[in-house]
Design an enzyme around this catalytic site. Structure first.
Site, short mmCIF file in Angstrom:
data_model
loop_
_atom_site.label_atom_id
_atom_site.label_comp_id
_atom_site.label_asym_id
_atom_site.label_seq_id
_atom_site.Cartn_x
_atom_site.Cartn_y
_atom_site.Cartn_z
N ALA A 3 0.84 -1.19 0.00
CA ALA A 3 0.00 0.00 0.00
C ALA A 3 0.88 1.24 0.00
O ALA A 3 2.08 1.14 0.18
CB ALA A 3 -0.89 0.00 1.24
N HIS A 54 -0.83 1.18 9.40
CA HIS A 54 0.50 1.64 8.98
C HIS A 54 0.40 2.86 8.06
O HIS A 54 1.05 3.88 8.31
CB HIS A 54 1.23 0.49 8.29
CG HIS A 54 2.61 0.83 7.81
ND1 HIS A 54 3.74 0.49 8.50
CD2 HIS A 54 3.02 1.47 6.70
CE1 HIS A 54 4.80 0.92 7.83
NE2 HIS A 54 4.40 1.52 6.73
N GLU A 55 -0.41 2.75 7.03
CA GLU A 55 -0.50 3.87 6.08
C GLU A 55 -1.12 5.09 6.76
O GLU A 55 -0.71 6.22 6.51
CB GLU A 55 -1.30 3.48 4.83
CG GLU A 55 -0.81 2.22 4.10
CD GLU A 55 0.67 2.18 3.82
OE1 GLU A 55 1.29 3.24 3.66
OE2 GLU A 55 1.23 1.06 3.79
N1 B3K Z 1 5.87 3.80 1.54
C1 B3K Z 1 5.33 2.71 0.78
C2 B3K Z 1 6.35 1.90 0.08
C3 B3K Z 1 6.81 2.46 -1.21
C4 B3K Z 1 7.69 1.49 -1.94
C5 B3K Z 1 8.33 2.08 -3.13
N2 B3K Z 1 9.09 1.13 -3.88
C6 B3K Z 1 4.49 1.82 1.63
C7 B3K Z 1 4.74 1.86 3.08
O1 B3K Z 1 5.79 1.53 3.57
O2 B3K Z 1 3.87 2.25 3.78
ZN ZN Z 2 5.51 2.51 5.38
#
Ligand code: B3K
Ligand code: ZN
Length: 871
Positions: A267, A302-303
């Protein structure tokens, strides 16, 4: 072979940007073959930067159509375009640059930048996908406010979304419509998102602790709209938890999540508009397992938590990735622990860390949680940056206490809200808020490798003192041969003969290479309980006897260490059986071992989930980490021998417990911790029983499969059958196929099960399944389910001695690399640890890496992994 080596980027070369962006306005005209992007940015030269400094923009695979500076078309000599970007010369201190480009989202198979999934448009910009959309200073320390206007055919794309708030929309005469979104928060380009498609949504509301109303929406294709409730409830729980635990509130009026089928990872936390792999959104009892329910909640959390740790405070550069990822993983782990069972969550996380991160640390790709260099940043979204990063954050909390940690977090936000910062800023906030010196702690960010802590104990009966001697060391890794001592919090207890805690739990601060700690008034020679709760990401050794381990399994007040004592006992047993096997000596399990397992199984005072964890032996991968040089076939044989022996010896207990738990679980499905624990213990029993050759047991499996009221029980029974050559296996697999062929996510489970079977002919079956009508190599979930499961979760067949598993993987990696380098670069990793295997396999793996490296047109992503593996 590559045309020229990809460039290595170094942390030490970081320089601050010369130009900032005051505002950015984007217009997307989405078309059926191409999309036109108009980008109007107001640039401002930083004070002190020389007037003739060019404005540097990144851009990849863009067709430049128009470019104007302050309204006037640029002349040839005013700018220079390369494969990776553009320099604009002679810009004034304040200027407006307008750039129009054309891109081809329909042809974008890399799933980075703007692309289509199931006919809908979506974006993935982290880390450097924005430069595939338009020319821009695509680096996280350049932040601005975005206005995004989207124009598209109204019938095909009725829903048009971007970050922030909707501030305008309307119809156009030609059947198109438009929408304008404005995001008031400054953000780097990697947090930009756009979605356009034929989507439905579910809506809910959340009132924040300060009383603001937030609209919550989950968007999906119509046929999945009934599977979004769990994700929505999870989001509300996450919002509430972050207010309670960290005092952090949501800041926009709307929070949107869009589920897409084609996604390179789990995500993405785009501001106000998360894009999710549909696997981590959709759940219903019939289609999702307990594990799915729990991971959906964790990833939604998490997001969401990134809104503060990542978005409000972001990274200065990509070397700082763990600043947001380690911290946000720690936060999601705490969220799950607070909502469910803390010890079970800890065991699962540590199991995963040991299996995957310790292996990475022992591999040629070993890197510190803050790497000092990279070729392709996408290769550094690793278990080290994420999970070891989370352990490093956890150690602050262990050292400072929960309140001290919270003070550090508060100061971090107070100082850095709206900024792009480095890991040092986080450390400084923790140290300053608590008035402590944490300078030695910095080494956790800069040194790779898993530290080893060897412990011995002296007991002085006359003086009634007990002394623990600790010695730390750390193996060489690519970035450094010699390591400086780490600051390691080692939580310890001492158990008296009745199993009581003699000193409670004390956190020792190990700072030197060797250090001793003495405890007074210890009335008897204790058994030490070391590294309680896994207080640091290290390998700890202590010369425990079998009797001491069995004692700890029964009495340790620390649930994690009770489990860990069992794992140590199992590992010792496995290693000695591997020795015996090599010397062709007789094979057998000691009575003490069997009765320890019987004690767990029959102790009805123990929590179900913890009993299930305790009954689970270290995985084949865990064993391969320790038993060097590794022989995966021997490891499989020994582990299966233990399973079968325990199953036969404890059959009556297993059957009784299975029947009891089965009977208890007849009500409606609920993914609460107690029910999950009950199902997991029941299914562990079934998996043991499946090791006994008995048609009656196969029938029990088939019945559980057929009568299951939820996917957890169905999958558990099918998983047991999938490893047994019996008619019930074929019947159940066929039934599952016929029942679920309309649901791609459920079919991923079916692909995965067959790819992880230990039965002969599994590779051929995987090859056959690649031709299945529902398999699609362009879809990352399918690739992970079939190719990934085979290469990463089926060591027996992947490491077949004839090298067939390796050849298969090489072919898939090269096929994938041409369309999606990020996925190819994930899939190639099982070859990376070639040095740890016995000579025949090791040589065969190395040969494959060399072949991949020599392939013409290889991506930088895969090149980095294979070239580093071969050094
Ligand atoms: N920040 C994104 C991950 C992005 C990956 C890019 N290759 C998901 C996360 O860690 O929440
Ligand atoms: Zn993350």
């Amino acid at each position: 072979m590559r045309e020229g080596q990809p460039k290595t980027v170094y942390l030490q070369d970081y320089t601050a940007p010369s130009y900032r962006v005051d505002a950015l306005s984007l217009v997307f005209e989405l078309g059926e073959t191409s999309t036109r992007v108009t980008n109007v940015a107001n640039y401002r030269r930083e004070a002190g930067v020389a007037a003739n400094t060019p404005l540097e923009l990144y851009g990849e695979a863009l067709e430049l159509l128009e470019i104007r500076l302050n309204g006037l078309p640029l002349q040839a000599g005013d700018y220079q375009v390369t494969d990776t970007g553009m320099s604009v010369y002679n810009v004034s201190a304040l200027c407006t640059l307008e750039i129009v480009t054309r891109i081809y989202p329909q042809k974008n198979t890399s799933l980075e930048g703007l692309y289509q999934s199931s006919g809908n448009f979506c974006t993935q910009c982290e880390a450097q996908g924005f430069r595939k959309i338009t020319y821009y200073p695509d680096r996280p320390d350049v932040m601005t406010v975005f206005t995004t206007q989207i124009l598209a055919d109204k019938q095909k794309y009725p829903v048009l979304l971007s970050n922030g708030n909707l501030t305008g929309s309307g119809e156009l005469a030609d059947g198109r419509h438009w929408a304008r979104w404005e995001d008031p928060f400054h953000k780097p380009a990697y947090l930009f998102a756009l979605v356009a498609g034929d989507l439905q949504h579910v809506e809910d509301h959340y009132t924040t602790s300060s009383g603001r109303d937030v609209t919550l929406r989950i968007y999906t294709e119509a046929h999945n709209i009934d599977k979004c409730d769990h994700a929505m409830q999870s989001l509300k729980r996450a919002m509430h938890w972050d207010e309670q635990r960290f005092g952090l509130e949501y800041d926009l009026d709307i929070y949107m999540i869009v589920a897409v089928d084609d996604f390179n990872m789990g995500a993405m936390e785009n501001k106000g508009l998360n894009v999710f792999n549909s696997k981590l959104v959709f759940a219903s009892p019939a289609t999702a397992t307990d594990m799915d329910y729990v991971s959906i909640e964790a990833v939604i959390g998490h997001e969401y938590f990134h809104n503060w740790t990542g978005n409000r405070v972001t990274c200065r550069d990509w070397f700082q990735l763990s600043l947001k990822e380690g911290l946000t993983v720690f936060r999601d782990q705490e969220f799950t622990s607070d909502l469910h069972s803390r010890p079970v969550k800890r065991i699962e996380d540590v199991r995963m860390l040991r299996t995957n991160q310790f292996a990475e640390d022992a591999s040629p790709m070993a890197h510190p949680i803050r790497p000092a260099s990279y070729m392709e940043i996408n290769n550094f979204y690793t278990v080290t940056v994420y999970e070891k990063g989370a352990e490093v954050v956890r150690m602050y909390q262990t050292l400072l206490g929960r309140d001290g940690f919270r003070k550090g977090m508060d100061l971090y936000f107070q100082r850095h809200d709206g900024q792009a910062v480095a890991t040092e800023n986080f450390l400084a906030a923790m140290a300053d808020a608590n008035g402590v010196d944490l300078s030695q702690f910095q080494r956790w960010y800069d040194q790779a490798g898993t530290p080893q802590v060897a412990v011995t104990m002296d007991y002085d009966a006359a003086a009634q003192t007990c002394t623990l001697h600790l010695r730390q060391s750390c193996p060489a890794t690519p970035e450094a041969a010699e390591k400086l001592p780490f600051l390691i919090p080692v939580a310890v207890g001492l158990l008296g003969s009745n199993g009581q805690d003699l000193i409670g739990t004390q956190v020792l601060r190990l700072t030197d290479a060797e250090q001793s700690f003495t405890f007074e008034q210890v009335a008897e020679c204790p058994v030490p309980s070391l590294l309680r709760g896994f207080s640091a990401p290290v390998r700890l050794s202590y010369p425990y006897t079998t009797a001491e381990l069995v004692f700890l399994m029964k009495h340790d007040s620390d649930a994690f260490n009770r489990w860990d004592a069992g794992q140590r006992l199992a590992m010792q047993t496995i290693l000695s059986l591997l020795d015996a096997q090599q010397q062709q000596a007789a094979f057998g399990l000691e009575h003490e071992f069997i009765s320890a397992y019987q004690a767990i199984l029959t102790d009805n005072t123990l929590d179900h989930a913890l009993r299930a964890e305790a009954m689970t032996l270290p995985s084949e991968a865990d064993i391969a980490e320790v038993a060097r040089p590794s022989d995966p076939e021997a490891i499989h044989t020994v582990r299966e021998f233990i399973h079968a022996t325990l199953a036969k010896a404890l059959r009556l207990d297993l059957e009784a417990l299975y029947a009891d738990l089965h009977a208890q679980g007849q009500g409606d499905y609920s993914p609460d911790a107690v029910s999950i624990g009950r199902r997991s213990l029941k299914n562990v029993c079934l998996a043991y029983l499946g090791r006994i050759q008995d048609d009656g047991i196969y029938e029990t499996c088939l019945q559980q499969y057929r009568n299951a009221g939820n996917m957890t029980d169905a999958m558990a029974a099918l998983a047991v059958l999938s490893k047994i050559d019996c008619p019930q296996r074929e019947e159940a697999l066929q039934h599952f196929h016929d029942r679920w062929q309309h649901d791609p996510l459920v079919m991923d489970k079916w692909f995965g099960l067959q790819a992880t079977s230990s039965l002969p002919g599994t590779l051929q079956q995987v090859q056959t399944l690649m031709q299945h009508a529902l398999f699609d190599i362009r879809n990352p979930n399918k690739v992970r389910a079939l190719v990934g499961s085979f290469a990463m979760r089926n060591p027996l067949h992947f490491h077949a001695q004839d090298g067939s598993g390796y050849t298969f993987l090489t072919e898939r990696v090269l096929e994938l690399d041409a369309m999606n380098p990020q996925i190819a670069s994930r899939m190639v990793r099982p070859l990376m640890n070639w040095r740890q295997y016995e000579p025949t396999r090791s040589a065969a793996m190395k040969a494959q890496l060399e072949q991949i490296k020599a392939h013409s047109g290889l991506s930088g992503d895969v090149y980095e992994i294979v070239s580093k593996s071969l050094v």
